[in-house]
Design a protein around this motif. Structure first.
Motif, PDB file in Angstrom:
ATOM      1  N   ASP A 133       0.759  -1.290   0.134  1.00  0.00           N
ATOM      2  CA  ASP A 133      -0.131   0.018   0.038  1.00  0.00           C
ATOM      3  C   ASP A 133       0.870   1.313  -0.090  1.00  0.00           C
ATOM      4  N   ASP A 134       1.902   1.205   0.861  1.00  0.00           N
ATOM      5  CA  ASP A 134       2.717   2.339   0.971  1.00  0.00           C
ATOM      6  C   ASP A 134       4.372   2.050   0.618  1.00  0.00           C
ATOM      7  N   ASN A 162       6.833   3.053   3.181  1.00  0.00           N
ATOM      8  CA  ASN A 162       7.091   2.622   4.666  1.00  0.00           C
ATOM      9  C   ASN A 162       7.532   0.984   4.608  1.00  0.00           C
ATOM     10  N   TYR A 163       7.829   0.676   3.599  1.00  0.00           N
ATOM     11  CA  TYR A 163       8.117  -0.660   3.164  1.00  0.00           C
ATOM     12  C   TYR A 163       9.712  -0.811   3.623  1.00  0.00           C
TER      13      TYR A 163
END
Length: 186
Positions: free
Chosen positions: A58-59, A62-63
């Motif tokens: 999703d983002d 932030n992975y």
């Protein structure tokens, strides 16, 4: 007498100049014209998504990638080529996709560790087709109108012995410099 002759000649010259011009016949004709319109050559990305072997991401910011991970990016490209005699090339440039965010050792190590591959495909008659060109590009012909292509990018962080895997901990790379180009060809 000389002064009078000069004045008389000047007066005659002035009268002749103001008496009109010695016109020759002339005419004009309208030439049929028309409006000229410029064509277009654009490319737009849509349906872009990142995923890993666990599913959608999703983002991406932030992975946290770790050795052994492979990230996949897919997007659909719509090329709109409008113009008589317009031919172009669609290409994924061979520029670095994973560039270090800074000169920090960990950023440089992560950039070095990542293996990035790209592919450009299209669908013809229901079959996925890869480019036959050596550089992976596609020829775009305006007579075909709007065309769709698909880009797949694999970002692999190999696991194993190289020291840069440890050096890459907490590193950051920028993936935003990845782009495709469509360029008119002669």
């Amino acid at each position: 007498m000389l002064t009078g002759s000069i004045a008389g000649a000047a007066g005659v010259a002035l009268l002749l100049g103001g008496a009109g011009t010695f016109a020759l016949w002339n005419d004009d004709a309208a030439i049929a014209g028309a409006t000229i319109n410029a064509g277009t050559l654009t490319v737009e990305a849509s349906n872009s998504a990142w995923s890993d072997d666990q599913g959608a991401i999703d983002d991406l910011a932030n992975y946290l990638i770790v050795p052994g991970d492979t990230l996949t990016y897919v997007t659909t490209l719509t090329v709109d080529a409008q113009g008589d005699n317009l031919h172009a090339t669609l290409n994924v440039p061979e520029n670095p996709i994973a560039t270090p965010v800074s000169d920090a050792d960990e950023d440089l190590a992560l950039s070095t560790a990542l293996a990035v591959t790209t592919s450009l495909t299209t669908v013809e008659d229901g079959v996925t087709v890869e480019s036959l060109a050596e550089d992976g590009s596609f020829d775009v012909n305006a007579s075909e109108g709007t065309q769709e292509y698909h880009v797949t990018v694999l970002v692999h962080f190999p696991s194993g012995a190289p020291d840069y895997n440890n050096d890459a901990q907490a590193g950051s790379v920028d993936l935003s410099e990845f782009d495709v180009t469509v360029t008119q060809t002669p």
